[in-house]
Scaffold this motif. Structure first.
Motif, PDB file in Angstrom:
ATOM      1  N   LYS A  56       0.174  -2.435   6.387  1.00 29.10           N
ATOM      2  CA  LYS A  56      -1.266  -2.586   6.590  1.00 29.10           C
ATOM      3  C   LYS A  56      -1.897  -3.283   5.397  1.00 29.10           C
ATOM      4  O   LYS A  56      -1.426  -3.178   4.264  1.00 29.10           O
ATOM      5  CB  LYS A  56      -1.912  -1.221   6.782  1.00 29.10           C
ATOM      6  N   SER A  57      -2.971  -3.972   5.684  1.00 27.72           N
ATOM      7  CA  SER A  57      -3.790  -4.558   4.624  1.00 27.72           C
ATOM      8  C   SER A  57      -5.240  -4.225   4.908  1.00 27.72           C
ATOM      9  O   SER A  57      -5.615  -3.993   6.068  1.00 27.72           O
ATOM     10  CB  SER A  57      -3.610  -6.079   4.568  1.00 27.72           C
ATOM     11  N   TYR A  58      -6.031  -4.218   3.856  1.00 26.35           N
ATOM     12  CA  TYR A  58      -7.450  -3.899   4.015  1.00 26.35           C
ATOM     13  C   TYR A  58      -8.246  -4.812   3.110  1.00 26.35           C
ATOM     14  O   TYR A  58      -7.817  -5.112   1.996  1.00 26.35           O
ATOM     15  CB  TYR A  58      -7.701  -2.441   3.661  1.00 26.35           C
ATOM     16  N   TYR A  59      -9.401  -5.266   3.602  1.00 24.43           N
ATOM     17  CA  TYR A  59     -10.234  -6.213   2.865  1.00 24.43           C
ATOM     18  C   TYR A  59     -11.669  -5.712   2.764  1.00 24.43           C
ATOM     19  O   TYR A  59     -12.178  -5.083   3.693  1.00 24.43           O
ATOM     20  CB  TYR A  59     -10.238  -7.570   3.570  1.00 24.43           C
ATOM     21  N   ALA A  60     -12.288  -6.049   1.659  1.00 25.45           N
ATOM     22  CA  ALA A  60     -13.720  -5.820   1.542  1.00 25.45           C
ATOM     23  C   ALA A  60     -14.443  -6.749   2.506  1.00 25.45           C
ATOM     24  O   ALA A  60     -13.987  -7.875   2.772  1.00 25.45           O
ATOM     25  CB  ALA A  60     -14.180  -6.087   0.115  1.00 25.45           C
ATOM     26  N   ASP A  61     -15.570  -6.301   3.018  1.00 23.72           N
ATOM     27  CA  ASP A  61     -16.302  -7.101   4.005  1.00 23.72           C
ATOM     28  C   ASP A  61     -16.681  -8.485   3.470  1.00 23.72           C
ATOM     29  O   ASP A  61     -16.704  -9.459   4.233  1.00 23.72           O
ATOM     30  CB  ASP A  61     -17.563  -6.360   4.441  1.00 23.72           C
ATOM     31  N   TYR A  62     -16.953  -8.580   2.179  1.00 18.82           N
ATOM     32  CA  TYR A  62     -17.451  -9.845   1.641  1.00 18.82           C
ATOM     33  C   TYR A  62     -16.345 -10.893   1.461  1.00 18.82           C
ATOM     34  O   TYR A  62     -16.628 -12.033   1.112  1.00 18.82           O
ATOM     35  CB  TYR A  62     -18.199  -9.627   0.318  1.00 18.82           C
ATOM     36  N   VAL A  63     -15.073 -10.517   1.693  1.00 21.78           N
ATOM     37  CA  VAL A  63     -13.999 -11.503   1.624  1.00 21.78           C
ATOM     38  C   VAL A  63     -13.219 -11.593   2.935  1.00 21.78           C
ATOM     39  O   VAL A  63     -12.365 -12.476   3.090  1.00 21.78           O
ATOM     40  CB  VAL A  63     -13.006 -11.215   0.472  1.00 21.78           C
ATOM     41  N   LYS A  64     -13.505 -10.716   3.866  1.00 22.94           N
ATOM     42  CA  LYS A  64     -12.762 -10.675   5.123  1.00 22.94           C
ATOM     43  C   LYS A  64     -12.886 -12.005   5.850  1.00 22.94           C
ATOM     44  O   LYS A  64     -13.971 -12.572   5.959  1.00 22.94           O
ATOM     45  CB  LYS A  64     -13.309  -9.542   5.990  1.00 22.94           C
ATOM     46  N   GLY A  65     -11.747 -12.504   6.302  1.00 22.30           N
ATOM     47  CA  GLY A  65     -11.730 -13.787   6.994  1.00 22.30           C
ATOM     48  C   GLY A  65     -11.562 -14.976   6.069  1.00 22.30           C
ATOM     49  O   GLY A  65     -11.301 -16.092   6.532  1.00 22.30           O
ATOM     50  N   ARG A  66     -11.711 -14.762   4.763  1.00 23.20           N
ATOM     51  CA  ARG A  66     -11.562 -15.856   3.796  1.00 23.20           C
ATOM     52  C   ARG A  66     -10.366 -15.635   2.863  1.00 23.20           C
ATOM     53  O   ARG A  66      -9.722 -16.603   2.454  1.00 23.20           O
ATOM     54  CB  ARG A  66     -12.834 -15.992   2.950  1.00 23.20           C
ATOM     55  N   PHE A  67     -10.092 -14.389   2.522  1.00 22.36           N
ATOM     56  CA  PHE A  67      -9.013 -14.067   1.589  1.00 22.36           C
ATOM     57  C   PHE A  67      -7.857 -13.412   2.345  1.00 22.36           C
ATOM     58  O   PHE A  67      -8.074 -12.683   3.318  1.00 22.36           O
ATOM     59  CB  PHE A  67      -9.493 -13.087   0.517  1.00 22.36           C
ATOM     60  N   THR A  68      -6.630 -13.644   1.852  1.00 23.11           N
ATOM     61  CA  THR A  68      -5.449 -13.025   2.439  1.00 23.11           C
ATOM     62  C   THR A  68      -4.552 -12.489   1.329  1.00 23.11           C
ATOM     63  O   THR A  68      -4.196 -13.234   0.404  1.00 23.11           O
ATOM     64  CB  THR A  68      -4.655 -14.029   3.285  1.00 23.11           C
ATOM     65  N   ILE A  69      -4.193 -11.214   1.442  1.00 22.84           N
ATOM     66  CA  ILE A  69      -3.294 -10.594   0.478  1.00 22.84           C
ATOM     67  C   ILE A  69      -1.885 -10.584   1.070  1.00 22.84           C
ATOM     68  O   ILE A  69      -1.704 -10.363   2.269  1.00 22.84           O
ATOM     69  CB  ILE A  69      -3.761  -9.161   0.123  1.00 22.84           C
ATOM     70  N   SER A  70      -0.902 -10.857   0.218  1.00 26.11           N
ATOM     71  CA  SER A  70       0.481 -10.852   0.691  1.00 26.11           C
ATOM     72  C   SER A  70       1.416 -10.512  -0.458  1.00 26.11           C
ATOM     73  O   SER A  70       1.030 -10.550  -1.626  1.00 26.11           O
ATOM     74  CB  SER A  70       0.860 -12.202   1.301  1.00 26.11           C
ATOM     75  N   TRP A  71       2.653 -10.195  -0.084  1.00 25.75           N
ATOM     76  CA  TRP A  71       3.648  -9.759  -1.063  1.00 25.75           C
ATOM     77  C   TRP A  71       4.964 -10.473  -0.789  1.00 25.75           C
ATOM     78  O   TRP A  71       5.404 -10.551   0.364  1.00 25.75           O
ATOM     79  CB  TRP A  71       3.835  -8.253  -0.975  1.00 25.75           C
ATOM     80  N   ASP A  72       5.585 -11.012  -1.825  1.00 17.60           N
ATOM     81  CA  ASP A  72       6.917 -11.599  -1.722  1.00 17.60           C
ATOM     82  C   ASP A  72       7.891 -10.691  -2.457  1.00 17.60           C
ATOM     83  O   ASP A  72       7.934 -10.682  -3.693  1.00 17.60           O
ATOM     84  CB  ASP A  72       6.925 -13.009  -2.322  1.00 17.60           C
ATOM     85  N   GLY A  73       8.665  -9.909  -1.687  1.00 16.10           N
ATOM     86  CA  GLY A  73       9.583  -8.956  -2.286  1.00 16.10           C
ATOM     87  C   GLY A  73      10.717  -9.602  -3.049  1.00 16.10           C
ATOM     88  O   GLY A  73      11.269  -9.007  -3.968  1.00 16.10           O
ATOM     89  N   THR A  74      11.071 -10.821  -2.687  1.00 21.85           N
ATOM     90  CA  THR A  74      12.161 -11.508  -3.387  1.00 21.85           C
ATOM     91  C   THR A  74      11.742 -11.925  -4.791  1.00 21.85           C
ATOM     92  O   THR A  74      12.582 -12.147  -5.654  1.00 21.85           O
ATOM     93  CB  THR A  74      12.613 -12.747  -2.608  1.00 21.85           C
ATOM     94  N   LYS A  75      10.437 -12.029  -4.999  1.00 23.86           N
ATOM     95  CA  LYS A  75       9.919 -12.452  -6.306  1.00 23.86           C
ATOM     96  C   LYS A  75       9.122 -11.353  -6.997  1.00 23.86           C
ATOM     97  O   LYS A  75       8.617 -11.575  -8.100  1.00 23.86           O
ATOM     98  CB  LYS A  75       9.029 -13.687  -6.138  1.00 23.86           C
TER      99      LYS A  75
END
Length: 122
Positions: A56-75
């Motif tokens: 799951k991911s969660y965003y503040a309303d003021y960045v929702k739709g513009r920002f994306t959080i992600s994780w690269d486990g290999t790095k």
């Protein structure tokens, strides 16, 4: 002990994009939730986005739709893709790790990076 180091900040024009990176010293996402916060002078550090190994991911309303959080486990690296930047997004951005899984509360986070500055010119 978890060490976090952010990079990728800089100066960008309004409407532009930046991708922030947060290099972790260990496989944090298997044990911690990860988040991004930001802070401007004279204001409290505010939540931006969070994710954890449960998917799951969660965003503040003021960045929702513009920002994306992600994780690269290999790095062992956390990312924040920021599109459609606005002048009000100007801030120092911090990544953080929490044992509390997915959290939007600053006080739940146990480890912090030193931050990277993002400046958006209008």
């Amino acid at each position: 002990q978890v060490q976090l180091v952010e990079s990728g900040g800089g100066l960008v024009q309004a409407g532009g994009s930046l991708r922030l990176s947060c290099a972790a010293s260990t496989h944090v996402l298997s044990r911690y939730g990860m988040g991004w916060f930001r802070q401007t002078p004279g204001k409290e550090r505010e939540f931006v986005a969070a994710t954890w190994s449960g998917g799951k991911s969660y965003y503040a309303d003021y960045v929702k739709g513009r920002f994306t959080i992600s994780w690269d486990g290999t790095k062992n690296t956390l990312y924040l893709q920021m599109n459609g930047l606005k002048s009000e997004d100007t801030a120092a951005y911090y990544c953080a790790a929490t044992i509390a899984a997915l959290s939007t509360h600053r006080s739940d986070y146990n480890y912090w990076g030193p931050g990277t500055q993002v400046t958006v010119s209008s």
